[in-house]
Design a protein around this motif. Structure first.
Motif, PDB file in Angstrom:
ATOM      1  N   TYR A   1       0.808  -1.215   0.000  1.00 41.64           N
ATOM      2  CA  TYR A   1       0.000   0.000   0.000  1.00 41.64           C
ATOM      3  C   TYR A   1       0.845   1.271   0.000  1.00 41.64           C
ATOM      4  N   ASN A   2       0.675   2.067  -1.050  1.00 43.92           N
ATOM      5  CA  ASN A   2       1.314   3.377  -1.193  1.00 43.92           C
ATOM      6  C   ASN A   2       2.846   3.348  -1.115  1.00 43.92           C
ATOM      7  N   ILE A   3       3.435   2.210  -1.396  1.00 46.32           N
ATOM      8  CA  ILE A   3       4.898   2.126  -1.389  1.00 46.32           C
ATOM      9  C   ILE A   3       5.503   3.031  -2.463  1.00 46.32           C
ATOM     10  N   GLN A   4       4.871   3.088  -3.606  1.00 39.76           N
ATOM     11  CA  GLN A   4       5.385   3.936  -4.681  1.00 39.76           C
ATOM     12  C   GLN A   4       5.325   5.420  -4.282  1.00 39.76           C
ATOM     13  N   ILE A   5       4.270   5.813  -3.607  1.00 40.67           N
ATOM     14  CA  ILE A   5       4.141   7.196  -3.134  1.00 40.67           C
ATOM     15  C   ILE A   5       5.245   7.523  -2.139  1.00 40.67           C
ATOM     16  N   VAL A   6       5.524   6.609  -1.239  1.00 47.92           N
ATOM     17  CA  VAL A   6       6.579   6.827  -0.243  1.00 47.92           C
ATOM     18  C   VAL A   6       7.942   6.941  -0.904  1.00 47.92           C
ATOM     19  N   ARG A   7       8.173   6.149  -1.940  1.00 42.70           N
ATOM     20  CA  ARG A   7       9.438   6.261  -2.674  1.00 42.70           C
ATOM     21  C   ARG A   7       9.618   7.683  -3.213  1.00 42.70           C
ATOM     22  N   GLU A   8       8.545   8.245  -3.748  1.00 44.08           N
ATOM     23  CA  GLU A   8       8.620   9.613  -4.280  1.00 44.08           C
ATOM     24  C   GLU A   8       8.842  10.629  -3.164  1.00 44.08           C
ATOM     25  N   GLU A   9       8.225  10.391  -2.015  1.00 39.48           N
ATOM     26  CA  GLU A   9       8.423  11.296  -0.877  1.00 39.48           C
ATOM     27  C   GLU A   9       9.869  11.252  -0.393  1.00 39.48           C
ATOM     28  N   LEU A  10      10.461  10.067  -0.405  1.00 37.67           N
ATOM     29  CA  LEU A  10      11.861   9.941  -0.009  1.00 37.67           C
ATOM     30  C   LEU A  10      12.765  10.746  -0.945  1.00 37.67           C
ATOM     31  N   LYS A  11      12.483  10.686  -2.226  1.00 35.96           N
ATOM     32  CA  LYS A  11      13.269  11.457  -3.193  1.00 35.96           C
ATOM     33  C   LYS A  11      13.175  12.949  -2.892  1.00 35.96           C
ATOM     34  N   LYS A  12      11.976  13.423  -2.570  1.00 32.97           N
ATOM     35  CA  LYS A  12      11.780  14.832  -2.255  1.00 32.97           C
ATOM     36  C   LYS A  12      12.581  15.242  -1.018  1.00 32.97           C
TER      37      LYS A  12
ATOM     38  N   GLY B   1      15.429  14.096  -0.269  1.00 33.77           N
ATOM     39  CA  GLY B   1      16.858  14.026  -0.551  1.00 33.77           C
ATOM     40  C   GLY B   1      17.470  12.645  -0.508  1.00 33.77           C
ATOM     41  N   TYR B   2      16.649  11.622  -0.306  1.00 36.35           N
ATOM     42  CA  TYR B   2      17.170  10.258  -0.291  1.00 36.35           C
ATOM     43  C   TYR B   2      17.382   9.753  -1.710  1.00 36.35           C
ATOM     44  N   LYS B   3      18.408   8.977  -1.889  1.00 38.85           N
ATOM     45  CA  LYS B   3      18.728   8.411  -3.198  1.00 38.85           C
ATOM     46  C   LYS B   3      18.472   6.907  -3.254  1.00 38.85           C
ATOM     47  N   GLN B   4      18.489   6.252  -2.083  1.00 35.50           N
ATOM     48  CA  GLN B   4      18.395   4.791  -2.036  1.00 35.50           C
ATOM     49  C   GLN B   4      17.525   4.319  -0.879  1.00 35.50           C
ATOM     50  N   PHE B   5      17.077   3.083  -0.975  1.00 31.94           N
ATOM     51  CA  PHE B   5      16.408   2.398   0.123  1.00 31.94           C
ATOM     52  C   PHE B   5      17.037   1.016   0.237  1.00 31.94           C
ATOM     53  N   CYS B   6      16.650   0.258   1.242  1.00 30.40           N
ATOM     54  CA  CYS B   6      17.313  -1.026   1.497  1.00 30.40           C
ATOM     55  C   CYS B   6      16.358  -2.210   1.535  1.00 30.40           C
ATOM     56  N   THR B   7      16.883  -3.350   1.127  1.00 29.37           N
ATOM     57  CA  THR B   7      16.343  -4.643   1.496  1.00 29.37           C
ATOM     58  C   THR B   7      17.427  -5.307   2.343  1.00 29.37           C
ATOM     59  N   PHE B   8      17.154  -6.506   2.849  1.00 28.74           N
ATOM     60  CA  PHE B   8      18.120  -7.172   3.712  1.00 28.74           C
ATOM     61  C   PHE B   8      18.271  -8.650   3.361  1.00 28.74           C
TER      62      PHE B   8
ATOM     63  N   LYS C   1      20.330 -11.944   5.430  1.00 27.46           N
ATOM     64  CA  LYS C   1      21.190 -12.376   6.543  1.00 27.46           C
ATOM     65  C   LYS C   1      21.632 -11.198   7.393  1.00 27.46           C
ATOM     66  N   MET C   2      20.693 -10.281   7.644  1.00 27.51           N
ATOM     67  CA  MET C   2      20.902  -9.120   8.521  1.00 27.51           C
ATOM     68  C   MET C   2      21.839  -8.068   7.923  1.00 27.51           C
ATOM     69  N   LYS C   3      22.117  -8.163   6.640  1.00 27.82           N
ATOM     70  CA  LYS C   3      22.970  -7.185   5.979  1.00 27.82           C
ATOM     71  C   LYS C   3      22.132  -6.345   5.001  1.00 27.82           C
ATOM     72  N   PRO C   4      22.262  -5.011   5.055  1.00 28.42           N
ATOM     73  CA  PRO C   4      21.498  -4.178   4.128  1.00 28.42           C
ATOM     74  C   PRO C   4      22.011  -4.263   2.703  1.00 28.42           C
ATOM     75  N   ILE C   5      21.070  -4.253   1.770  1.00 35.62           N
ATOM     76  CA  ILE C   5      21.389  -4.192   0.344  1.00 35.62           C
ATOM     77  C   ILE C   5      20.733  -2.911  -0.179  1.00 35.62           C
ATOM     78  N   PHE C   6      21.515  -2.045  -0.805  1.00 33.97           N
ATOM     79  CA  PHE C   6      21.030  -0.741  -1.232  1.00 33.97           C
ATOM     80  C   PHE C   6      20.515  -0.778  -2.667  1.00 33.97           C
ATOM     81  N   HIS C   7      19.403  -0.088  -2.888  1.00 35.93           N
ATOM     82  CA  HIS C   7      18.799   0.003  -4.216  1.00 35.93           C
ATOM     83  C   HIS C   7      18.467   1.457  -4.503  1.00 35.93           C
ATOM     84  N   ASP C   8      18.640   1.871  -5.727  1.00 31.91           N
ATOM     85  CA  ASP C   8      18.272   3.223  -6.123  1.00 31.91           C
ATOM     86  C   ASP C   8      16.764   3.386  -6.110  1.00 31.91           C
ATOM     87  N   LEU C   9      16.320   4.540  -5.656  1.00 40.25           N
ATOM     88  CA  LEU C   9      14.885   4.829  -5.637  1.00 40.25           C
ATOM     89  C   LEU C   9      14.347   5.070  -7.057  1.00 40.25           C
TER      90      LEU C   9
END
Length: 261
Positions: A231-242, A244-251, A253-261
């Motif tokens: 729900y509204n994940i795409q909207i939140v991605r756009e809000e993060l960009k606004k 100043g965020y460039k990336q978000f994470c998945t995980f 084995k407890m290690k973050p993996i970075f992905h471009d927004l």
């Protein structure tokens, strides 16, 4: 990459949504990855906590069945209080999680949503005590990935929204500790379902986190039923960009993996 990193199924006490049905819904919405984060809340709901053996058994079955259609990660949501840290630590040490959400759902074994925690306290007292509990927990417990819905107390504040400036200093202290220990925070899209006028955590907290050097951030719907998934994940991605965020994470084995927004 579209990922939902806060999902509950019938293995959580407040959901009856079958895991396999939730996976099918995620696939139909075009999600690339999901992470199940079933509830474990010692102290108040110990008898209602996730049955780990059944949860992991069903997780493995579904992960194998849908491996060619979607990535599925094993997570947990610890609703942790200072006096329940030891129990959660034992669970973490026993199971092989990809991702752990550390949340605060109760303080002194009193629930927020029932108003038991707020009862008999001023708005100042219960807001400050909520953040103080989080800070105490993270000073003692390190095996988590992100802090869940950091300003969740706002959901259940019947008086109205407490001025952020009055808790800003302790929030900064929490965020600095999170960043120093290479942990993260989540954006929880349930804010839209609860009719809040801001994101969860607030844009002000998200700005602070970035300004302080934080960059580990996940996005989760906190789903408990079909219509919540993604729900509204795409909207939140756009809000993060606004913000100043460039990336978000998945995980994994407890290690973050970075992905471009």
């Amino acid at each position: 990459m579209l990922a939902d990193y806060h999902m509950h199924t019938s293995f959580s006490d407040d959901s009856d949504y079958p895991m396999e049905e939730e996976i099918k819904q995620a696939i139909s919405l075009g999600l690339d990855e999901i992470c199940f984060t079933e509830h474990v809340d010692y102290g108040v709901k110990t008898d209602l906590n996730c049955n780990y053996e059944e949860y992991i058994k069903e997780f493995k079955r579904c992960k194998e069945k849908y491996k060619d259609k979607i990535n599925i990660k094993l997570g947990i949501e610890f609703g942790m209080q200072v006096h329940t840290i030891g129990q959660c630590q034992k669970d973490f040490d026993k199971y092989d999680f990809d991702f752990v959400i550390l949340s605060c759902h109760q303080v002194d074994d009193k629930e927020f949503w029932t108003q038991d925690f707020q009862k008999g306290k001023t708005q100042k007292e219960y807001n400050e005590k909520y953040y103080e509990e989080i800070l105490k927990v993270i000073n003692k417990y390190e095996d988590y990935s992100v802090l869940g819905h950091l300003d969740m107390i706002k959901r259940y504040d019947e008086v109205g929204e407490y001025p952020f400036e009055k808790v800003k200093n302790i929030v900064i202290e929490i965020l600095k500790h999170v960043i120093a220990n290479d942990k993260g925070i989540e954006i929880n899209t349930s804010s839209f379902r609860y009719g809040l006028g801001d994101l969860t955590p607030s844009k002000e907290i998200l700005k602070l986190y970035r300004e302080l050097g934080g960059n580990i951030i996940t996005i989760g719907s906190d789903s408990h039923k079909e219509e919540h998934v993604g729900y509204n994940i795409q909207i939140v991605r756009e809000e993060l960009k606004k913000l100043g965020y460039k990336q978000f994470c998945t995980f994994e084995k407890m290690k973050p993996i970075f992905h471009d927004l």
